[in-house]
Design a protein around this motif. Structure first.
Motif, short mmCIF file in Angstrom:
data_model
loop_
_atom_site.label_atom_id
_atom_site.label_comp_id
_atom_site.label_asym_id
_atom_site.label_seq_id
_atom_site.Cartn_x
_atom_site.Cartn_y
_atom_site.Cartn_z
N ALA A 1 58.74 -1.63 21.79
CA ALA A 1 59.91 -0.80 21.51
C ALA A 1 59.65 0.66 21.92
O ALA A 1 60.53 1.33 22.47
CB ALA A 1 60.26 -0.87 20.02
N SER B 1 61.64 2.83 24.65
CA SER B 1 62.24 4.06 24.15
C SER B 1 61.82 5.29 24.94
O SER B 1 62.48 6.33 24.85
CB SER B 1 61.90 4.25 22.67
N ASP C 1 67.52 5.42 25.22
CA ASP C 1 67.85 6.00 23.93
C ASP C 1 67.23 5.20 22.77
O ASP C 1 67.20 3.97 22.80
CB ASP C 1 69.37 6.04 23.76
N ASN C 2 66.75 5.91 21.74
CA ASN C 2 66.06 5.28 20.61
C ASN C 2 66.93 4.26 19.88
O ASN C 2 66.46 3.18 19.52
CB ASN C 2 65.60 6.35 19.60
N THR D 1 67.27 1.16 21.83
CA THR D 1 66.02 0.40 21.78
C THR D 1 65.94 -0.44 20.51
O THR D 1 65.58 -1.62 20.55
CB THR D 1 64.82 1.36 21.84
N SER E 1 60.02 3.64 18.05
CA SER E 1 61.03 4.05 19.02
C SER E 1 61.23 5.56 18.97
O SER E 1 61.35 6.23 20.00
CB SER E 1 62.36 3.34 18.75
N ASN E 2 61.27 6.09 17.77
CA ASN E 2 61.47 7.52 17.61
C ASN E 2 60.29 8.31 18.17
O ASN E 2 60.46 9.38 18.77
CB ASN E 2 61.65 7.85 16.12
N GLY F 1 60.33 8.70 22.06
CA GLY F 1 61.46 9.43 22.62
C GLY F 1 61.07 10.76 23.23
O GLY F 1 61.76 11.28 24.12
N GLY G 1 63.86 10.09 27.57
CA GLY G 1 63.56 9.29 26.38
C GLY G 1 64.42 9.60 25.18
O GLY G 1 64.68 8.72 24.36
N ASP G 2 64.86 10.83 25.05
CA ASP G 2 65.61 11.23 23.86
C ASP G 2 66.42 12.48 24.19
O ASP G 2 66.10 13.22 25.14
CB ASP G 2 64.65 11.52 22.70
N ALA H 1 67.41 6.44 14.85
CA ALA H 1 66.79 5.12 14.99
C ALA H 1 66.50 4.50 13.62
O ALA H 1 66.69 3.30 13.42
CB ALA H 1 65.50 5.23 15.80
#
Length: 423
Positions: free
Chosen positions: A100, A104, A108-109, A112, A142-143, A146, A152-153, A379
């Motif tokens: 994950a 990510s 986007d988290n 994901t 996931s966070n 990012g 990633g974020d 997330a």
């Protein structure tokens, strides 16, 4: 009343309402931006230039394209291949979390979590364990990732725009390792934490039936997006909105592909995946930040922030990282990072230092700090929502048992490594 005081009051009120009214953040942010215009703190003619349209186009295009990727079934197939190599529940949970995180770094988290969660639920069911800690592990991982790449974020996109960083700068910047490698170090340390937390889950697990991918074209587009973003960042004299144009154009191409094949429902899902509230929230935040900057508030905050460390970059850096962790545990990190990026730039200027250390420290603290609480990151909220729909309640204790050690390990390792690389 002095303009700076009025701007400061509007800023505090806006961010207070963003925290108090989580379901109305877009309206609050746009209302805050409008208030700066009404009070004459932000000229009406400056409004279009205050909004970073490249960032908004990039986010919108990525959201729509990721939904096509999900609909194709490719994420499920990737998860199946991963689980074929794993033999225990503990190994599966850690592998899914790392998987994950890998996704990510480029997607986007929230998307994901939505992609990997169905696999995690199936794993927990087959292993006859609660899916709560499994989903939480996926969400926090996931966070974490990012912050690894430009795409990633949203916070990474904001940093790229503020610092004029391209895709490759996240890997190698000014002759030194970029933030990507710092995040990977945090991922390794936090994976060891997860391995220890799930030490009792040693039962074996099967991969199940092989999922079917209905269309490989979205995968091609998604890989193409990463390649084009990387290529554009290396070429000179690119348009200011090139990243947004790439992401949005690829989304349109993907939607057109499905329309030509008569799959209008998938196109509708892709359009609905473009979160207009998030885009409106960002637009409002851009206006608020532009307003306080023109009123001199950011200069005042920067001076006070720099004085906290008494001229010591180590103390200022420490404050930026850990204050960001504390704030992002309760406040959405998108408006926080948008507001703090110009502050860190000015603090660095006051100290006569390169802003990169504080930029990266801000991103690490703000992105990973959201893992401290269930409401600190989108997330996490998404993962808990999935569990609620499955009939599982998540207590604060459930989340903190994983979130706290995970966050402290990831931020702590990143904090030390960033200082060693960039001080």
């Amino acid at each position: 009343m002095e303009p700076m005081i009025v701007a400061g009051i509007l800023f505090v009120v806006t961010y207070g309402l963003l925290l108090a009214l989580p379901n109305h953040r877009a309206v609050v942010a746009l209302g805050g931006g409008a208030a700066f215009v009404v009070f004459g703190l932000l000229p009406l003619t400056a409004v279009p230039g205050a909004v970073d349209w490249n960032v908004l186009l990039m986010i919108a295009g990525t959201m729509g394209l990721v939904e096509l990727f999900i609909a194709s079934g490719m994420p499920s197939l990737l998860s199946y291949w991963l689980l074929q190599k794993i033999h225990t529940v503990r190994g599966a949970v850690v592998a899914l979390a790392l998987f994950a995180g890998l996704i990510s770094a480029f997607i986007d988290n929230v998307a994901t979590v939505l992609m990997v969660a169905p696999v995690a639920l199936a794993v927990a069911k087959r292993a006859k364990i609660s899916p709560v800690p499994v989903i939480i592990s996926i969400a926090v991982s996931s966070n974490l990732q990012g912050a690894a790449t430009l795409v990633g974020d949203t916070t990474s996109i904001l940093l790229g725009a503020a610092a004029d960083m391209n895709f490759m700068d996240f890997f190698w910047y000014q002759g030194r390792p970029g933030i990507f490698w710092v995040v990977q170090a945090g991922a390794v340390v936090s994976a060891l934490i997860l391995f220890w937390l799930f030490r009792k889950e040693k039962s074996t697990i099967e991969a199940g039936e092989k999922p079917v991918v209905t269309d490989y074209f979205p995968t091609v587009l998604l890989v193409g997006m990463v390649v084009l973003l990387a290529s554009a960042s290396l070429l000179p004299n690119m348009p200011a909105m090139i990243n947004g144009m790439i992401c949005f154009s690829l989304m349109i191409i993907g939607q057109s592909w499905y329309l030509l094949h008569g799959k209008t429902q998938i196109v509708q899902r892709s359009l609905k995946a473009i979160d207009m509230q998030t885009l409106a929230l960002l637009a409002g935040v851009f206006l608020v930040v532009a307003g306080v900057e023109s009123a001199g508030v950011l200069d005042w905050i920067s001076t006070r922030f720099a004085s906290l460390g008494g001229g010591s970059m180590l103390l200022v850096y420490t404050a930026v990282v850990w204050v960001s962790v504390a704030c992002s545990a309760f406040i959405d990190n998108i408006p926080y990072v948008a507001a703090m990026l110009p502050v860190t730039a000015q603090v660095s200027a006051l100290l006569g230092a390169d802003p990169t250390l504080l930029y990266f420290g801000l991103l690490v603290g703000a992105t990973l700090g959201g893992n401290l609480t269930p409401v600190g990151a989108s997330a996490n909220i998404t993962g808990i929502g999935i569990l609620r729909r499955e009939g599982y309640q998540v207590s604060n204790r459930d989340f903190l048992r994983i979130g706290v050690p995970f966050t402290l390990a990831a931020v702590g390792s990143g904090y030390v490594l960033l200082w060693l690389l960039w001080a």
